[in-house]
Motif scaffolding. Structure first.
Motif, short mmCIF file in Angstrom:
data_model
loop_
_atom_site.label_atom_id
_atom_site.label_comp_id
_atom_site.label_asym_id
_atom_site.label_seq_id
_atom_site.Cartn_x
_atom_site.Cartn_y
_atom_site.Cartn_z
N GLU A 1 100.71 36.81 95.76
CA GLU A 1 100.15 36.10 94.61
C GLU A 1 100.51 34.63 94.56
OE1 GLU A 1 100.96 38.15 90.95
OE2 GLU A 1 100.73 40.13 91.87
N GLY A 2 101.45 34.21 95.37
CA GLY A 2 101.90 32.83 95.32
C GLY A 2 103.02 32.67 94.30
N VAL A 3 103.43 31.43 94.10
CA VAL A 3 104.53 31.13 93.19
C VAL A 3 104.00 31.12 91.76
CG1 VAL A 3 106.29 29.44 92.57
CG2 VAL A 3 105.68 29.81 94.99
N GLN A 4 104.63 31.94 90.91
CA GLN A 4 104.20 32.05 89.52
C GLN A 4 104.91 31.01 88.66
OE1 GLN A 4 101.75 34.52 88.92
NE2 GLN A 4 101.90 34.44 91.15
N GLU A 5 104.17 30.42 87.75
CA GLU A 5 104.75 29.42 86.84
C GLU A 5 105.61 30.11 85.80
OE1 GLU A 5 104.61 26.27 87.19
OE2 GLU A 5 103.14 26.23 88.82
N LEU B 1 103.07 33.32 109.11
CA LEU B 1 101.77 33.27 108.45
C LEU B 1 101.63 34.39 107.42
CD1 LEU B 1 99.60 32.38 111.56
CD2 LEU B 1 99.95 30.92 109.56
N VAL B 2 102.12 35.58 107.76
CA VAL B 2 102.10 36.67 106.78
C VAL B 2 102.91 36.28 105.56
CG1 VAL B 2 102.82 39.05 106.34
CG2 VAL B 2 101.74 38.46 108.52
N ALA B 3 104.09 35.70 105.76
CA ALA B 3 104.95 35.29 104.65
C ALA B 3 104.26 34.27 103.75
CB ALA B 3 106.26 34.72 105.19
N LEU B 4 103.41 33.46 104.33
CA LEU B 4 102.71 32.41 103.59
C LEU B 4 101.38 32.88 103.01
CD1 LEU B 4 103.47 29.53 106.10
CD2 LEU B 4 104.49 29.80 103.83
N ARG C 1 104.98 28.38 98.58
CA ARG C 1 105.42 29.67 99.11
C ARG C 1 106.61 29.49 100.04
NH1 ARG C 1 99.76 31.72 99.04
NH2 ARG C 1 99.75 33.80 98.08
N PHE C 2 106.53 28.49 100.92
CA PHE C 2 107.64 28.23 101.83
C PHE C 2 108.93 27.98 101.06
CE2 PHE C 2 110.32 24.81 103.55
CZ PHE C 2 110.86 25.47 104.66
N GLU C 3 108.90 27.12 100.07
CA GLU C 3 110.11 26.78 99.33
C GLU C 3 110.66 27.97 98.57
OE1 GLU C 3 109.04 23.39 96.97
OE2 GLU C 3 109.42 21.97 98.61
N ALA C 4 109.78 28.83 98.05
CA ALA C 4 110.24 30.00 97.33
C ALA C 4 110.96 30.98 98.26
CB ALA C 4 109.06 30.69 96.64
N ILE C 5 110.41 31.20 99.45
CA ILE C 5 111.04 32.10 100.42
C ILE C 5 112.31 31.47 100.98
CG2 ILE C 5 110.75 33.28 102.63
CD1 ILE C 5 107.78 33.58 101.91
N GLN C 6 112.27 30.17 101.22
CA GLN C 6 113.48 29.46 101.66
C GLN C 6 114.60 29.61 100.64
OE1 GLN C 6 113.46 25.16 101.42
NE2 GLN C 6 114.39 25.01 103.45
N SER C 7 114.26 29.53 99.36
CA SER C 7 115.26 29.68 98.31
C SER C 7 115.86 31.09 98.33
CB SER C 7 114.63 29.40 96.95
OG SER C 7 115.57 29.59 95.90
N MET C 8 115.03 32.10 98.53
CA MET C 8 115.55 33.46 98.64
C MET C 8 116.47 33.60 99.84
SD MET C 8 112.42 36.05 97.63
CE MET C 8 113.56 37.46 97.69
N GLU D 1 108.67 25.69 108.25
CA GLU D 1 108.20 24.58 107.42
C GLU D 1 107.00 23.89 108.05
OE1 GLU D 1 110.23 20.97 104.87
OE2 GLU D 1 111.11 21.49 106.80
N LYS D 2 107.00 23.76 109.36
CA LYS D 2 105.84 23.16 110.04
C LYS D 2 104.59 24.01 109.85
CE LYS D 2 108.10 19.73 112.08
NZ LYS D 2 107.83 18.31 111.75
N VAL D 3 104.76 25.33 109.97
CA VAL D 3 103.61 26.22 109.78
C VAL D 3 103.10 26.14 108.34
CG1 VAL D 3 102.85 28.62 109.85
CG2 VAL D 3 104.35 27.74 111.64
N ALA D 4 104.03 26.06 107.39
CA ALA D 4 103.63 25.91 105.98
C ALA D 4 102.83 24.64 105.78
CB ALA D 4 104.87 25.90 105.09
#
Length: 394
Positions: free
Chosen positions: A390-394, A92-95, A214-221, A203-206
């Motif tokens: 801040e979330g995922v930046q465009e 939840l903190v990560a999201l 946010r989930f996909e960005a952290i997953q990518s990292m 992913e379920k929590v997301a």
């Protein structure tokens, strides 16, 4: 049990959140059907990179499905969430949902040192309701009045064995639904339903909090880090094995905790190619009673030591200033190969979420393989902090 139903005649359960009765049936009370190996048909599916929610086109409702509970329907994103173990709090903190977190089962099991490296990322640990106080009181659930309980119900009825099925039903009906899966270990006989990997659960929590980007960005990292680390690992025959154990600040005995036992709190060890030093030695995993003395440990003589429970919130510097000198000065501990060659590390938290996981992959890669990883940092901390705050930046 505190919190008798007669004391709460006016239901507090949220109108905008409800169970899908046709899907749930008796799943909450009985778990899900499985074969003799605890596998279900869904266990062969890959959830990474796919949506775990369904949404109706004409409204904002959506549903999330997770064993053992089944499907929970939401009519809006929950504003207050009651987790149990710290791995789910870290998710939840990560999201970006730290303010939604209401609870922790035991504060001493939640490690937050890694947040200090992430600008603007924190959580008010003292502000969380500690659910364990010589048992788990239902009254705490009524007082929190959370929108959803991010808790595997079997944690209460089977792991801690403080509730029965009627307690679960009471809180589900009068407060809010449960949704969660105990993922940190794979050694419980009662867990006869699907296990989720760390990122499958993440992913379920997301999906619950509608933070797919946010989930996909952290997953990518995470995927980039894994790729970087594994591309630079030495051949398997040149990698040190490790003994994962519980130990105090001045250990005289050690409790083994098998790396090979599975679970989310060991995924970072597998990512950096650490082999279990206890494999083939007859040493069992954690049972709460088995312990090893220095003589037994010297017979096994692990290449590395990974020590847990050496002190709440102990920093790396504090560990290196207290635990390691004690081992170096010990008449038997000083003979261990891991001590002599400087491969004694903190073992990491028992309940490891996605942020824990990233930092521990970096820590063990750089610590165990200094020749292959001469840099201190493999994680872009600024990028990670920006995603969270801040979330995922465009």
């Amino acid at each position: 049990m505190a919190g008798d139903a007669s004391e709460h005649e006016a239901p507090t359960r949220r109108d905008y959140m409800k169970y899908s009765g046709t899907v749930l049936g008796g799943a909450l009370l009985a778990g899900c059907s499985s074969d003799s190996n605890g596998d279900t048909p869904e266990q062969t599916e890959t959830t990474t990179g796919t949506s775990t929610e369904t949404q109706q086109p004409d409204d904002q409702s959506y549903s999330v499905t997770m064993e053992p509970v089944g499907t929970v329907e939401f009519e809006s994103v929950p504003e207050t969430i009651a987790p149990f173990t710290a791995d789910y709090i870290d998710m939840l903190v990560a999201l970006g949902q730290a303010d939604a977190v209401q609870s922790i089962w035991y504060r001493g099991r939640y490690k937050t040192i890694h947040y200090d490296d992430l600008d603007g990322v924190s959580i008010d640990l003292d502000g969380l309701t500690q659910l364990w106080n010589a048992g788990v009181s239902k009254e705490a659930f009524y007082e929190m009045n959370a929108d959803v309980h991010l808790i595997d119900p079997h944690s209460l009825t089977d792991w801690l064995a403080t509730w029965d099925q009627s307690d679960l039903e009471e809180i589900r009906n009068n407060v809010a639904p449960f949704l969660g899966n105990l993922i940190f270990r794979h050694t419980d006989d009662w867990h006869d339903y699907r296990y989720y990997s760390l990122y499958e659960a993440f992913e379920k929590v997301a999906a619950v909090v509608q933070e797919r980007e946010r989930f996909e960005a952290i997953q990518s990292m995470h995927e980039d880090l894994i790729e970087t680390v594994q591309a630079r690992l030495p051949p398997r025959t040149e990698r040190p094995n490790a003994a994962l154990m519980f130990a105090g600040k001045q250990p005289e005995t050690f409790t083994p905790y098998r790396i090979s036992g599975g679970g989310a709190n060991k995924e970072h060890f597998r990512a950096v190619g650490i082999e279990d030093a206890f494999e083939g030695t007859g040493v069992e995993g954690y049972t709460g009673s088995e312990s090893l003395d220095y003589e037994t440990l010297l017979e096994i003589d692990p290449d590395s030591l990974l020590l847990r429970y050496h002190g709440r919130g102990m920093t790396r510097a504090e560990f290196e200033d207290t635990v390691i000198p004690y081992l170096e000065d010990h008449n038997l501990g000083s003979e261990l190969t891991a001590v002599q060659e400087g491969r004694v590390f903190r073992g990491g938290p028992i309940y490891a979420g996605p942020l824990h996981n990233l930092f521990m992959i970096e820590r063990y890669a750089t610590g165990l393989y200094p020749t292959q990883f001469e840099e201190d940092q493999l994680i872009d901390r600024d990028r990670l902090a920006t995603i969270i705050t801040e979330g995922v930046q465009e």
